[in-house]
Design a protein around this motif. Structure first.
Motif, PDB file in Angstrom:
ATOM      1  N   MET B  38       0.764  -1.170   0.017  1.00 40.57           N
ATOM      2  CA  MET B  38      -0.048   0.196  -0.065  1.00 40.57           C
ATOM      3  C   MET B  38       0.761   1.233  -0.037  1.00 40.57           C
ATOM      4  O   MET B  38       0.507   2.147  -0.826  1.00 40.57           O
ATOM      5  CB  MET B  38      -1.110   0.164   1.154  1.00 40.57           C
ATOM      6  CG  MET B  38      -2.256  -0.922   0.950  1.00 40.57           C
ATOM      7  SD  MET B  38      -3.360  -0.546   2.107  1.00 40.57           S
ATOM      8  CE  MET B  38      -2.577  -1.224   3.862  1.00 40.57           C
ATOM      9  N   VAL B  39       2.000   1.235   0.870  1.00 44.39           N
ATOM     10  CA  VAL B  39       2.929   2.153   0.988  1.00 44.39           C
ATOM     11  C   VAL B  39       3.409   2.627  -0.590  1.00 44.39           C
ATOM     12  O   VAL B  39       3.623   3.604  -1.129  1.00 44.39           O
ATOM     13  CB  VAL B  39       3.797   2.164   2.091  1.00 44.39           C
ATOM     14  CG1 VAL B  39       4.811   3.430   1.943  1.00 44.39           C
ATOM     15  CG2 VAL B  39       3.150   2.126   3.351  1.00 44.39           C
ATOM     16  N   ALA B  41       2.428   1.532  -3.604  1.00 46.47           N
ATOM     17  CA  ALA B  41       1.262   2.026  -4.386  1.00 46.47           C
ATOM     18  C   ALA B  41       1.128   3.572  -4.180  1.00 46.47           C
ATOM     19  O   ALA B  41       0.945   4.263  -5.276  1.00 46.47           O
ATOM     20  CB  ALA B  41       0.162   1.327  -4.226  1.00 46.47           C
ATOM     21  N   PHE B  42       0.873   4.085  -3.000  1.00 43.54           N
ATOM     22  CA  PHE B  42       0.727   5.405  -2.600  1.00 43.54           C
ATOM     23  C   PHE B  42       1.866   6.345  -3.131  1.00 43.54           C
ATOM     24  O   PHE B  42       1.778   7.426  -3.794  1.00 43.54           O
ATOM     25  CB  PHE B  42       0.628   5.621  -1.113  1.00 43.54           C
ATOM     26  CG  PHE B  42       0.446   7.095  -0.742  1.00 43.54           C
ATOM     27  CD1 PHE B  42      -0.838   7.615  -0.866  1.00 43.54           C
ATOM     28  CD2 PHE B  42       1.513   7.945   0.125  1.00 43.54           C
ATOM     29  CE1 PHE B  42      -1.031   8.913  -0.572  1.00 43.54           C
ATOM     30  CE2 PHE B  42       1.337   9.076   0.643  1.00 43.54           C
ATOM     31  CZ  PHE B  42      -0.070   9.861   0.125  1.00 43.54           C
ATOM     32  N   ALA B  45       2.015   6.345  -7.022  1.00 46.15           N
ATOM     33  CA  ALA B  45       0.987   7.150  -7.576  1.00 46.15           C
ATOM     34  C   ALA B  45       1.247   8.529  -7.497  1.00 46.15           C
ATOM     35  O   ALA B  45       0.847   9.277  -8.454  1.00 46.15           O
ATOM     36  CB  ALA B  45      -0.355   6.794  -6.739  1.00 46.15           C
TER      37      ALA B  45
END
Lengths: 207, 61
Positions: B38-39, B41-42, B45
């Motif tokens: 998740m980190v 991907a963040f 992005a």
């Protein structure tokens, strides 16, 4: 006669809807240039994952536990349901981080932020009742562990995690209705207020 | 060839989970992996260029 018609609740509601959310705002042709960033993709990705979870959930409801426990296709759809939830939460949390970082409650978007946060909490309850509805040893373990936590809050008499029927109904009826309604309201608010601009590009918004 | 075999061959998840302990923190390797992703991907992005962004500069401001 026109004044009578103007006073009808249907007329007043239609005019209010037309004024608040005209069709070109509900389904816009273009978005602001700043929306061309990957960080704005995760909200839509959350919606797509939610649609997938609902679709696979409907299939699981049609065929039932014995099907999803013993057949290959049942295993596959069951796994699709689980991994859809994983992607749903994954995308939703990155979406949350992005919106928190850009202070997305600016410009009169407080209710948009709040509905998103409440949707997150409702999704956790939906997923929790889903884990309790698996009808396997995992769900038995989770329910017996969770009962102590719920009971310590005093809510166990009403929300009984050992009551499989209650947990299943919460998972496949109540919480989907709540989650879909919250998400629909959240998306409508985004359409009404527009996508929040980056802080650096529009500093005068929402002081 | 069954569907189970085909997908299960990628990563074998048919065993008890592995856990990491650090003081009061107790997290499974699977959950930690998701958190790290998740980190990643963040951050990705935020830094990766969005396709077609140059062509959209002239759109709504």
């Amino acid at each position: 006669m026109s004044t009578t018609i103007d006073r009808q609740w249907t007329t007043r509601l239609r005019k209010r809807v037309e004024g608040t959310l005209p069709p070109e705002k509900l389904l816009p042709d273009t978005q602001p240039a700043y929306v061309a960033s990957w960080i704005y993709v995760f909200g839509v990705l959350t919606l797509v994952a939610m649609a997938e979870v609902i679709g696979t959930g409907v299939i699981l409801a049609i065929f039932g536990p014995q099907w999803w426990h013993v057949s290959s296709v049942g295993h596959f759809i069951n796994s699709m349901h689980l991994w859809g939830v994983e992607i749903f939460f994954f995308a939703m949390i990155v979406h949350l981080w992005g919106k928190f970082a850009m202070a997305a409650w600016r410009g009169g978007r407080t209710l948009t932020w709040v509905t998103g946060a409440v949707t997150f909490l409702a999704s956790i309850l939906t997923a929790f009742t889903g884990y309790l509805s698996q009808t396997n040893f995992d769900s038995q373990w989770i329910s017996t562990q969770a009962k102590d936590g719920i009971n310590s809050t005093g809510g166990g008499a009403f929300f009984n995690v050992l009551n499989f029927g209650q947990m299943l109904m919460w998972h496949i009826v109540l919480m989907p209705i709540v989650a879909v309604a919250l998400v629909a309201f959240h998306v409508i608010l985004v359409r009404i207020k527009g996508v929040v601009p980056p802080i650096v590009e529009n500093p005068e918004v929402g002081q | 060839m069954s569907l189970d075999w085909g997908l299960g061959a990628l990563i074998n998840l048919n065993h008890p989970g592995h856990y990491l302990h650090w003081h009061v923190i107790d997290v499974s390797v699977a959950n930690l992996t998701v958190m790290v992703l998740m980190v990643v991907a963040f951050v990705a992005a935020l830094v990766l260029p969005f396709p077609g962004r140059k062509h959209r500069k002239g759109e709504e401001k």
